[in-house]
Scaffold this motif. Structure first.
Motif, PDB file in Angstrom:
ATOM      1  N   UNK A 102      21.039 -25.360  26.141  1.00 16.69           N
ATOM      2  CA  UNK A 102      21.004 -23.965  26.601  1.00 16.69           C
ATOM      3  C   UNK A 102      20.168 -23.163  25.621  1.00 16.69           C
ATOM      4  N   UNK A 103      19.631 -22.043  26.089  1.00 12.13           N
ATOM      5  CA  UNK A 103      18.831 -21.196  25.202  1.00 12.13           C
ATOM      6  C   UNK A 103      19.771 -20.288  24.421  1.00 12.13           C
ATOM      7  N   UNK A 104      19.903 -20.502  23.114  1.00  8.37           N
ATOM      8  CA  UNK A 104      20.950 -19.809  22.358  1.00  8.37           C
ATOM      9  C   UNK A 104      20.689 -18.309  22.196  1.00  8.37           C
ATOM     10  N   UNK A 105      19.434 -17.887  22.404  1.00  8.30           N
ATOM     11  CA  UNK A 105      19.116 -16.466  22.197  1.00  8.30           C
ATOM     12  C   UNK A 105      19.279 -15.650  23.473  1.00  8.30           C
ATOM     13  N   UNK A 106      19.745 -16.297  24.536  1.00  7.74           N
ATOM     14  CA  UNK A 106      19.926 -15.568  25.796  1.00  7.74           C
ATOM     15  C   UNK A 106      21.389 -15.637  26.219  1.00  7.74           C
ATOM     16  N   UNK A 107      21.832 -14.596  26.899  1.00  8.80           N
ATOM     17  CA  UNK A 107      23.192 -14.640  27.430  1.00  8.80           C
ATOM     18  C   UNK A 107      23.256 -15.716  28.516  1.00  8.80           C
ATOM     19  N   UNK A 108      24.468 -16.047  28.883  1.00 13.63           N
ATOM     20  CA  UNK A 108      24.666 -17.041  29.939  1.00 13.63           C
ATOM     21  C   UNK A 108      23.907 -16.627  31.200  1.00 13.63           C
ATOM     22  N   UNK A 109      24.026 -15.343  31.548  1.00 10.97           N
ATOM     23  CA  UNK A 109      23.379 -14.883  32.769  1.00 10.97           C
ATOM     24  C   UNK A 109      21.862 -15.055  32.678  1.00 10.97           C
ATOM     25  N   UNK A 110      21.306 -14.692  31.518  1.00 13.19           N
ATOM     26  CA  UNK A 110      19.847 -14.810  31.398  1.00 13.19           C
ATOM     27  C   UNK A 110      19.402 -16.254  31.348  1.00 13.19           C
ATOM     28  N   UNK A 111      20.227 -17.125  30.775  1.00 10.99           N
ATOM     29  CA  UNK A 111      19.902 -18.548  30.820  1.00 10.99           C
ATOM     30  C   UNK A 111      19.663 -18.987  32.252  1.00 10.99           C
ATOM     31  N   UNK A 112      20.450 -18.406  33.162  1.00  6.27           N
ATOM     32  CA  UNK A 112      20.364 -18.831  34.557  1.00  6.27           C
ATOM     33  C   UNK A 112      19.274 -18.085  35.328  1.00  6.27           C
ATOM     34  N   UNK A 113      19.044 -16.821  34.988  1.00  9.19           N
ATOM     35  CA  UNK A 113      18.085 -16.035  35.788  1.00  9.19           C
ATOM     36  C   UNK A 113      16.645 -16.146  35.294  1.00  9.19           C
ATOM     37  N   UNK A 114      16.473 -16.514  34.020  1.00  4.92           N
ATOM     38  CA  UNK A 114      15.132 -16.460  33.425  1.00  4.92           C
ATOM     39  C   UNK A 114      14.099 -17.281  34.215  1.00  4.92           C
ATOM     40  N   UNK A 115      14.420 -18.542  34.468  1.00  6.06           N
ATOM     41  CA  UNK A 115      13.429 -19.389  35.141  1.00  6.06           C
ATOM     42  C   UNK A 115      13.160 -18.946  36.584  1.00  6.06           C
ATOM     43  N   UNK A 116      14.215 -18.681  37.393  1.00  6.05           N
ATOM     44  CA  UNK A 116      13.909 -18.207  38.747  1.00  6.05           C
ATOM     45  C   UNK A 116      13.017 -16.960  38.740  1.00  6.05           C
ATOM     46  N   UNK A 117      13.271 -16.036  37.796  1.00  5.46           N
ATOM     47  CA  UNK A 117      12.461 -14.824  37.749  1.00  5.46           C
ATOM     48  C   UNK A 117      11.037 -15.104  37.274  1.00  5.46           C
ATOM     49  N   UNK A 118      10.914 -15.827  36.157  1.00  5.73           N
ATOM     50  CA  UNK A 118       9.586 -16.001  35.550  1.00  5.73           C
ATOM     51  C   UNK A 118       8.761 -17.058  36.266  1.00  5.73           C
ATOM     52  N   UNK A 119       9.428 -18.119  36.720  1.00  7.18           N
ATOM     53  CA  UNK A 119       8.669 -19.229  37.290  1.00  7.18           C
ATOM     54  C   UNK A 119       8.493 -19.045  38.791  1.00  7.18           C
ATOM     55  N   UNK A 120       9.567 -18.614  39.460  1.00 10.16           N
ATOM     56  CA  UNK A 120       9.471 -18.484  40.912  1.00 10.16           C
ATOM     57  C   UNK A 120       9.173 -17.063  41.363  1.00 10.16           C
ATOM     58  N   UNK A 121       9.218 -16.136  40.429  1.00  8.75           N
ATOM     59  CA  UNK A 121       8.891 -14.758  40.771  1.00  8.75           C
ATOM     60  C   UNK A 121       9.934 -14.072  41.629  1.00  8.75           C
ATOM     61  N   UNK A 122      11.182 -14.544  41.541  1.00  2.96           N
ATOM     62  CA  UNK A 122      12.261 -13.921  42.305  1.00  2.96           C
ATOM     63  C   UNK A 122      12.665 -12.609  41.638  1.00  2.96           C
ATOM     64  N   UNK A 123      13.046 -11.619  42.419  1.00  2.00           N
ATOM     65  CA  UNK A 123      13.391 -10.319  41.840  1.00  2.00           C
ATOM     66  C   UNK A 123      14.660 -10.437  41.002  1.00  2.00           C
ATOM     67  N   UNK A 124      14.789  -9.513  40.048  1.00  4.32           N
ATOM     68  CA  UNK A 124      15.949  -9.559  39.166  1.00  4.32           C
ATOM     69  C   UNK A 124      17.250  -9.480  39.953  1.00  4.32           C
ATOM     70  N   UNK A 125      17.319  -8.559  40.955  1.00  6.81           N
ATOM     71  CA  UNK A 125      18.566  -8.393  41.710  1.00  6.81           C
ATOM     72  C   UNK A 125      18.971  -9.706  42.374  1.00  6.81           C
TER      73      UNK A 125
END
Ligand SMILES: Nc1ncnc2c1ncn2[C@@H]1O[C@H](COP(=O)(O)OP(=O)(O)O)[C@@H](O)[C@H]1O
Ligand SMILES: [Mg+2]
Lengths: 257, 225, 220
Positions: A102-125
């Motif tokens: 897991x990425x220790x510098x990110x919260x659990x939620x961001x660990x899960x949302x980071x890739x969908x947002x950055x890689x797939x371009x899905x909106x934050x909501x």
């Protein structure tokens, strides 16, 4: 039969002088759950790592959903894949690691949302809504804002599973996902996988030492030794009537039969 | 100024003079290292003293020396010590300043080296009823030295590279010599470049030497006679 | 001279010292990151250039670099004022040491982090800046802090090319007033205070950046 979703053809893999796979052939059908068991050092992790493009191959071909993983067509010829091709192919795959990673510098939620947002371009909501659903699924809805280092091993691994699922891979690779856990935490992680396959169909390739789990969940079990499949078949067959001596010896050692 | 060509003849004229000044640089480094190692050991052992006051004061002394510039320490020794009736030549001043400054750094290396010795070794020494001195001399230091070689070597190289600062108190080492030659001939290019190259060569050689020393050093330690 | 007067002259010098640090430190950080990353990731010829820069500035001594830039560059038709020479020399020197800090910190991020970011299909740039760098930064803070203190100390060298920094002021006061004990004593204390203040801020920065990394083992 339809085209297999994973297909290894004459694959060769070496680490320097050491040959791991000399001529490896292997197929997985769509929505099939395949467990890989075998002694340590036999190349189980290497198999998954090659699929996840963490290791290259030294010969042969691998097809994922009918398309070559490590090669691409260029002017009518197959050439080694470039980054763009690998990036495209990785969309099929997700992996859960033995040591969570897991990425220790990110919260659990961001660990899960980071890739969908950055890689797939899905909106934050949308990404956050999906993360909440996944956390619900793995039973960690209340840990969304914690940091990984504040979680137990079992909780970390459940986040690891949610993180991989968030990318909606069609193939899920699980490499000894409970080996780093204390025994009493193993079941909370395995339960997540049990529920998962009950609700949705997945192609899943899992390396495990939890024999009872492999038996209960798999469509097929492969016994691996020295870079080759020694024996494979329905879990019942492998666990109750192994044909090969090596399989018997391994299972005896493991199950204490 | 049409001096931007490289004057080989001038360089060859300057080279032997700089080389002779290199002796002073190397002497200062050598004596400075010896003094630094002694001071480093003293500081390190005092940091293990049973009195908390001593441990704490040595900690702050080391911290103070490490966080103030060597150049100012050189000036301090050179200009202030005579007030207390201690006048020293530039070379002696330099050796003391380098030794104190790097002794402070080395004390940390030695301290962690000594701390790296397993507790069992100390207990065994105690069980054998060895004196404190014998424990250090026969048990601790022989085992602690090998792991301390790389860091110690790096600090000595660092010290070597700070010797040009001794030109500020007119010690005739390489840089001071180059400055004098430069100002007499109105040409700094060759002398300064030469000094730079000398430092580069010497520090690369020294790094290689330290590596060799570490490799040759017996892994099981050695006995101090 | 009154003690108060001495202190006030020295404080003027300290301001110059701080100015030099404030300009050389950003330069050092820029050099450290750019050449540290080149050293790690760029193709061979660029890597060679980076290695040359690093070895050159670490292998020769800071004072010689300062003199070379100040006294020799004019022979090449590049005349720069003492202040610029000081900032450039110290920035490049400390920057060269910083490249190794950047490299070491990046390499010390567990391999699993890199692998997880490939498995999640991040691009190479995203892997570096979103996953590896935030973790490496935390590892960089303490060694960068030490380098910053080395920089403060190294600024004393600029007094030798006639810049009126703290050391220069001390030296000229000592030459004229002969109150050498007070002067150099105060100067040492001022440097010490500067270093301690710097250390204080570094510690706080480290604390803030390491949020979440707190009790981290490698098995995150
Ligand atoms: N990066 C590597 N470099 C060299 N050898 C490796 C590397 N990764 C794995 N191996 C070797 O390959 C063999 C198979 O390893 P692995 O796939 O991890 O086995 P398993 O997961 O079945 O325990 C082992 O002998 C291991 O030492
Ligand atoms: Mg494995």
């Amino acid at each position: 039969m339809s085209t297999p979703i994973i297909e290894f053809k004459n694959v060769k893999k070496c680490f320097g002088e050491t040959v791991i796979f000399s001529d490896f052939n292997f197929k997985v059908e769509e929505n099939e759950i395949v467990s890989i068991i075998g002694p340590s050092g036999s190349g189980k992790s290497t198999l998954l790592r090659i699929l996840m493009t963490l290791e290259g191959i030294d010969g042969g071909y691998i097809n994922i959903a009918g398309e070559s993983l490590w090669h691409m067509l260029w002017q009518g010829q197959y050439v080694p894949a470039n980054n763009k091709h690998l990036h495209k192919m990785r969309n099929h795959l997700g992996m859960v690691f033995q040591h969570f990673n897991l990425f220790p510098h990110m919260t659990v939620k961001r660990n899960i949302t980071e890739a969908p947002m950055r890689v797939k371009g899905i909106s934050r909501e949308e990404a956050e809504a999906s993360a909440e659903r996944l956390l619900q699924l793995v039973g960690l809805a209340d840990k969304a804002d914690s940091y990984p280092n504040d979680l137990s091993g079992g909780q970390k691994q459940r986040v690891g599973i949610a993180r991989a699922l968030a990318m909606k891979p069609s193939i899920l690779l699980l490499d000894e996902i409970t080996s780093a856990l204390d025994p009493e935490l193993v079941d909370e992680v395995l339960d997540v996988i049990r529920n998962l396959v009950k609700e949705e169909s997945f192609t899943m390739l899992l390396v495990t030492h939890e024999m009872y789990f492999a038996r209960e969940i798999s469509d097929r079990v492969c016994f691996f030794d020295k870079g080759a499949i020694v024996e494979e078949g329905k879990p019942e067959a492998i666990f109750t009537q192994p044909q090969e001596e090596r399989t018997k010896a391994f299972l005896n050692a493991y199950l204490g039969q | 100024m049409n001096g931007f060509h490289w004057d080989w003849a001038f360089m060859w004229e300057v080279f032997p003079i700089i080389l002779s000044a290199a002796k002073v640089t190397l002497l200062a480094t050598l004596l400075g290292s010896i003094f630094a190692i002694v001071m480093g050991l003293v500081f390190a052992l005092l940091r293990r003293n049973s009195s908390k006051t001593i441990r704490l004061s040595v900690y702050w002394v080391v911290e103070f020396i490490r966080s103030t510039p060597l150049l100012v320490q050189i000036f301090f020794l050179y200009y202030v010590m005579p007030e207390f009736g201690i006048s020293m030549s530039p070379l002696v001043t330099g050796v003391f300043a380098l030794g104190l400054h790097y002794g402070a750094y080395l004390s940390e290396v030695f301290r962690s080296g000594i701390d790296g010795i397993e507790k069992g070794q100390w207990e065994a020494a105690r069980a054998l009823n060895l004196s404190k001195l014998d424990t250090y001399k026969d048990i601790v230091l022989p085992q602690a030295i090998r792991p301390m070689i790389p860091a110690t070597g790096n600090y000595i190289i660092a010290m070597f590279k700070e010797t040009p600062q001794l030109s500020a108190i007119t010690l005739l080492e390489m840089l001071q010599m180059a400055k004098i030659i430069g100002s007499e001939n109105f040409r700094y290019l060759e002398p300064f470049t030469l000094v730079g190259v000398m430092y580069l060569v010497f520090s690369l050689l020294a790094a290689f030497g330290i590596h060799q020393l570490e490799r040759r050093f017996p892994k099981e330690g050695f006995s101090l006679k | 001279m009154e003690f108060g007067e001495i202190v006030s002259v020295l404080l003027q010098g300290a301001v110059v010292t701080i100015e030099i640090v404030a300009m050389a430190l950003p330069l050092a950080i820029i050099m450290a990151f750019s050449f540290g990353l080149i050293r790690l990731y760029a193709s061979a010829p660029f890597k060679q250039i980076a290695i040359f820069y690093i070895e050159f500035f670490r292998g020769t001594s800071a004072l010689i670099q300062l003199y070379w830039i100040y006294f020799v560059l004019p022979f090449f038709g590049i005349t720069i004022d003492a202040m610029t020479a000081a900032v450039v020399a110290l920035g490049l020197n400390i920057g060269a040491y910083g490249t190794e800090v950047v490299r070491g910190a990046i390499q010390s991020v567990p391999k699993g982090q890199f692998e997880a970011s490939i498995a999640l299909n991040f691009t190479a740039t995203q892997r570096l800046w979103r996953i590896i760098m935030p973790q490496a930064l935390v590892n960089m803070i303490p060694p960068f802090g030490n380098l910053a203190i080395e920089l403060v100390k190294a600024t004393s060298l600029v007094s030798l090319i006639t810049i009126g920094d703290l050391t220069f002021k001390a030296k000229s006061l000592a030459d004229t007033t002969l109150q050498v004990g007070e002067i150099f004593g105060v100067v040492l204390v001022l440097y010490f205070v500067m270093a301690q203040c710097l250390m204080f801020f570094i510690k706080r920065l480290e604390k803030r950046l390491s949020k979440g990394l707190g009790r981290g083992g490698i098995h995150s």
